[in-house]
Design an enzyme around this catalytic site. Structure first.
Site, PDB file in Angstrom:
ATOM      1  N   LEU A  10      -2.509  11.417  -3.904  1.00 21.36           N
ATOM      2  CA  LEU A  10      -1.753  12.418  -4.659  1.00 21.36           C
ATOM      3  C   LEU A  10      -0.427  11.843  -5.160  1.00 21.36           C
ATOM      4  O   LEU A  10       0.281  12.469  -5.942  1.00 21.36           O
ATOM      5  CB  LEU A  10      -1.477  13.653  -3.790  1.00 21.36           C
ATOM      6  CG  LEU A  10      -2.701  14.483  -3.432  1.00 21.36           C
ATOM      7  CD1 LEU A  10      -2.291  15.689  -2.586  1.00 21.36           C
ATOM      8  CD2 LEU A  10      -3.425  14.962  -4.691  1.00 21.36           C
ATOM      9  N   GLU A  58       6.919 -10.840 -10.578  1.00 21.43           N
ATOM     10  CA  GLU A  58       6.613  -9.405 -10.716  1.00 21.43           C
ATOM     11  C   GLU A  58       7.145  -8.573  -9.557  1.00 21.43           C
ATOM     12  O   GLU A  58       7.376  -7.376  -9.715  1.00 21.43           O
ATOM     13  CB  GLU A  58       5.100  -9.190 -10.904  1.00 21.43           C
ATOM     14  CG  GLU A  58       4.212  -9.417  -9.679  1.00 21.43           C
ATOM     15  CD  GLU A  58       3.792 -10.866  -9.464  1.00 21.43           C
ATOM     16  OE1 GLU A  58       4.481 -11.775  -9.966  1.00 21.43           O
ATOM     17  OE2 GLU A  58       2.773 -11.091  -8.774  1.00 21.43           O
ATOM     18  N   CYS A 114       1.425 -17.981  -9.899  1.00 21.92           N
ATOM     19  CA  CYS A 114       0.839 -18.473  -8.659  1.00 21.92           C
ATOM     20  C   CYS A 114      -0.508 -19.156  -8.924  1.00 21.92           C
ATOM     21  O   CYS A 114      -0.515 -20.250  -9.471  1.00 21.92           O
ATOM     22  CB  CYS A 114       0.769 -17.349  -7.629  1.00 21.92           C
ATOM     23  SG  CYS A 114       0.829 -18.010  -5.961  1.00 21.92           S
ATOM     24  N   HIS A 138       6.211 -15.299  -7.484  1.00 20.47           N
ATOM     25  CA  HIS A 138       5.790 -14.020  -8.075  1.00 20.47           C
ATOM     26  C   HIS A 138       6.980 -13.269  -8.661  1.00 20.47           C
ATOM     27  O   HIS A 138       7.600 -12.462  -7.955  1.00 20.47           O
ATOM     28  CB  HIS A 138       5.138 -13.142  -7.005  1.00 20.47           C
ATOM     29  CG  HIS A 138       3.833 -13.662  -6.513  1.00 20.47           C
ATOM     30  ND1 HIS A 138       2.628 -13.232  -7.010  1.00 20.47           N
ATOM     31  CD2 HIS A 138       3.547 -14.599  -5.579  1.00 20.47           C
ATOM     32  CE1 HIS A 138       1.644 -13.876  -6.393  1.00 20.47           C
ATOM     33  NE2 HIS A 138       2.185 -14.708  -5.520  1.00 20.47           N
ATOM     34  N   LYS A 171       2.917  33.347  -3.748  1.00 26.95           N
ATOM     35  CA  LYS A 171       1.801  33.377  -2.809  1.00 26.95           C
ATOM     36  C   LYS A 171       1.871  32.185  -1.851  1.00 26.95           C
ATOM     37  O   LYS A 171       1.738  32.336  -0.629  1.00 26.95           O
ATOM     38  CB  LYS A 171       0.503  33.321  -3.626  1.00 26.95           C
ATOM     39  CG  LYS A 171      -0.747  33.620  -2.856  1.00 26.95           C
ATOM     40  CD  LYS A 171      -1.891  33.774  -3.848  1.00 26.95           C
ATOM     41  CE  LYS A 171      -3.222  33.782  -3.154  1.00 26.95           C
ATOM     42  NZ  LYS A 171      -4.329  33.767  -4.113  1.00 26.95           N
TER      43      LYS A 171
END
Ligand code: GLN
Length: 541
Positions: A18, A512, A384, A510, A227
Site C-alpha cells: 500500500l 544512484e 558496477c 553506485h 463511518k
C-alpha cells in the site's frame, strides 16, 4: 527542539504494497519542513539477516547506506525525500533481532533464564527502535513495520509497539495505520469493512490506531470518513485519504492537504507550523513542466520489475527535473539482445545505461549493447556490472583479447580483465561480505568525472566483489580507455572513460544510491544533459 524523542509507528492493514514507505517518507518530509529532525526506520519481519542475499525478484532492489548496510529499498525513499543519510540502525529484520538475542544467550547473558519471544525478543525490538531516538540526533523517529497486521511474523513487533506506548507514556507515541478502502464497482461503493477488520485485528494485540491513512482510488466523502472514525475509534480529522498519485513526489503535498502532519503533531503535543516546501515544490514544478524529452535504454536482466532498479529510475526523475527534461526510461532485457536485433532496439535511444547485476545471465547482451553504443558514440553510463561489461567489451573488440572476461563469469579466463578483489579472496560467507558502503575516489583532472563532480575527491557507495584488473591498465589506456577515478589507498579503478567518445563513463560504484530530490546526482544530471545534446545533434543531421 524537543527534550525527549517522539515515536511514530506505521502499521499496514488489509493488503501489502500500500506504500507505507512513501507515507512514512512524506510525513517525515512534512515534519522536517517544519524544523523537526525526523528519521525513519524500517522493521522487516523476515528471517534473513538483511536483504543483501535476496534476489531482486523476491524483494526488489537492495539499497546500500554510507555505512555499508544492505537494506530494504524503502530506505532509498527516505533518503531521497529527506536528503539525510540512513545507516545500519535504520533497517532491522527478525533475523537480526534473533541473531543478537541468540548471541547474548551464547555469551551467557541470560544465564539461568528461559529465553522467550516475550520478553527477550520484544525487548530487543524495543531496544532497536530506540537506538535512533537515544542518539540525540532526532526529535522524531518514524518506525515502519513491514508486513500486514494479522501476519504471524509481525506479532512480536506489534507487541513491542504496545509495550513502548506504555513505557514512553501519553503524547510520546502515535500509531498510524495504513489501510485500503476498496471500490466495488458492482455496488458502485467504497467499502470500509476491510479497514474495520484490520483495526480490530490490531486491537486484539492491544494497539489502538490513532490515525488511519486510507489508500483509495476514489475520494472519500464525508460520510465514509465519519463511518470509519466511528467504527475504528479515531477522530474524524484523523481519517486521512491517500488517493492514488501520479508520482510519489506528490504525496507530501497530498498529506499536507489532508492534514496528516497536523493530527500527528497534535497527538504528540508538538507545535504545528506551515511547512517550508519551497525547494520541494520548485522540484515538482520542473518535473511537471519539462521543455524537452529524451529516451534512455536501461539494459538489465530484471527490467520487467519496477522495483529492481528503483534508485536508478528515481535518479533519472531527479536528473530529468534538474535539466527540465522528461526522461523516458525504456527497459531492455539483456538476455534477448544480440548483434542481430540491437540496431532495431537501440536506433531511437538518446542514451544507454547498463545496469548493475550479478552472475552470468544476460551478460553477452550487455556486452553487445556496449559495443553498439561505443561504436555509434551514443552517451553511455555503466554502473558496477555495467562498467565491468564496458571493460570486457573494450578488451575483446579493441584490445583484441577475444577471450577476455570477468572471473565472476569464467573462473579460468586467460584474460581476467575483471578480477576478484584481493580483499575478497578466501571469503566464503555470502551475506554482508562484499565491498560495501562509502569509499573515497580521487579524480583525474582531465576527465568527464572531474568536470561533472567539480571536485578532486568524491565519496560514493559500493557493492561488489570484482574489480578492474590493474595488470591490464596500461594496455587499456594506450588503446583509448582511461581510468579516471581511483581509490586513494588501494589504487582500485573506480571510473573508466573513453575520451574519444562524447560521453562514455563507467563507474564501479553506485551513484544512484545518493541521488535525492534536493541533490540530484551530478553524474545522472550530466548523463541526461549529454543524451539531450546527442538527440539535438541527431535531429540536425
Ligand atoms: N557482480 C559484480 C561484482 O560483484 C557487480 C556487482 C554489481 O553490479 N553491484 O563485482
Amino acid at each position: 527542539m524537543t527534550t525527549n524523542p517522539k515515536y511514530i509507528f506505521v502499521t499496514g492493514g488489509v493488503s501489502s504494497s500500500l506504500g507505507k514507505g512513501i507515507i512514512a517518507a512524506s510525513l517525515a518530509k512534512l515534519l522536517q519542513a517544519q524544523g523537526y529532525r525526523a528519521t525513519i526506520q524500517k522493521l522487516d519481519p523476515y528471517i534473513n539477516i538483511d536483504p543483501g542475499t535476496l534476489n531482486p525478484y523476491e524483494h526488489g532492489e537492495c539499497y546500500v547506506t554510507d555505512d555499508g548496510a544492505e537494506t530494504d529499498l524503502d530506505l532509498g525513499h527516505y533518503e531521497r525525500f529527506l536528503n539525510v543519510p540512513t545507516s545500519q540502525a535504520n533497517n532491522v529484520t527478525t533475523g537480526r533481532i534473533y541473531q543478537s538475542v541468540i548471541n547474548k544467550e551464547r555469551r551467557g547473558e541470560f544465564l539461568g533464564k528461559t529465553v522467550q519471544v516475550i520478553p527477550h525478543i520484544t525487548d530487543e525490538i524495543k531496544r532497536r527502535i530506540q537506538i535512533l531516538g537515544n542518539s540525540g540526533e532526532y526529535d522524531i523517529v518514524i518506525t515502519e513495520i513491514g508486513g500486514t497486521v494479522g501476519d504471524i511474523e509481525s506479532l512480536p513487533y506489534i507487541e513491542a509497539v504496545r509495550q513502548l506506548e506504555w513505557d514512553l507514556g501519553e503524547h510520546n507515541t502515535c500509531v498510524i495505520h495504513l489501510t485500503l478502502v476498496p471500490f466495488l464497482s458492482a455496488a458502485g461503493e467504497l467499502k470500509t469493512k476491510p479497514t474495520q477488520h484490520s483495526v480490530k485485528t490490531l486491537m486484539e494485540s492491544g494497539v489502538q490506531a490513532d490515525i488511519l491513512v486510507c489508500r483509495t482510488e476514489h475520494k472519500l466523502n464525508d460520510s465514509i470518513k465519519t463511518k470509519l472514525a466511528r467504527f475504528c475509534n479515531v477522530k474524524k480529522e484523523a481519517v486521512i485519504e491517500s488517493i492514488d498519485a501520479s508520482t510519489i513526489y506528490d504525496v507530501p503535498n497530498l498529506m499536507l492537504e489532508e492534514g496528516l502532519d497536523k493530527v500527528v503533531l497534535n497527538q504528540l503535543q508538538l507545535k504545528n507550523v506551515v511547512p517550508d516546501l519551497k525547494r520541494w515544490n520548485e522540484f515538482l514544478d520542473r518535473l511537471n513542466h519539462p521543455k524537452s524529452e529524451v529516451t534512455i535504454g536501461l539494459i538489465g536482466k530484471y527490467v520487467e520489475l519496477q522495483d529492481s532498479y528503483k534508485s536508478i529510475l528515481e535518479s533519472f526523475i531527479h536528473a530529468g527535473a534538474e535539466n527540465e527534461v522528461k526522461v523516458n526510461v525504456e527497459p531492455i532485457h539483456s538476455e534477448y539482445l544480440s548483434e542481430n536485433n540491437i540496431e532495431f532496439k537501440f536506433g531511437h535511444l538518446d542514451g544507454v545505461l547498463v545496469a548493475p547485476g550479478f552472475g552470468e545471465r544476460g551478460i553477452e547482451g550487455k556486452i553487445d549493447a556496449v559495443r553498439f553504443v561505443r561504436e555509434n558514440n551514443i552517451p553511455f553510463l555503466g554502473i558496477c556490472l555495467g562498467m565491468q561489461m564496458a571493460v570486457i567489451e573494450y578488451a575483446r573488440n579493441v584490445l583484441n583479447l577475444k577471450d577476455a572476461n570477468s572471473v565472476e563469469m569464467d573462473e579460468r579466463t586467460p584474460n581476467p580483465v575483471i578480477n576478484l578483489m584481493e580483499s575478497q579472496k578466501g571469503v566464503v560467507n555470502k551475506g554482508g561480505t562484499m565491498r560495501l558502503g562509502t569509499w573515497d575516489c580521487n579524480l583525474e583532472k582531465d576527465s568527464i568525472a572531474y568536470k561533472v563532480y567539480n571536485s578532486e575527491t568524491i565519496t560514493e557507495r559500493h557493492r561488489h566483489r570484482f574489480e578492474f584488473n590493474n595488470d591490464y591498465k596500461a594496455q587499456f589506456e594506450d588503446a583509448g580507455m582511461k581510468a579516471t577515478g581511483h581509490n586513494p589507498e588501494t589504487g582500485l579503478v573506480e571510473i573508466v572513460e573513453i575520451p574519444k567518445n562524447d560521453w562514455f563513463v563507467g563507474v564501479q560504484y553506485h551513484p544512484e544510491y545518493k541521488s535525492t530530490v534536493k541533490n540530484p546526482h551530478p553524474l545522472f544530471v550530466a548523463f541526461v544533459a549529454a543524451a539531450l545534446k546527442y538527440k539535438n545533434k541527431r535531429k540536425k543531421k
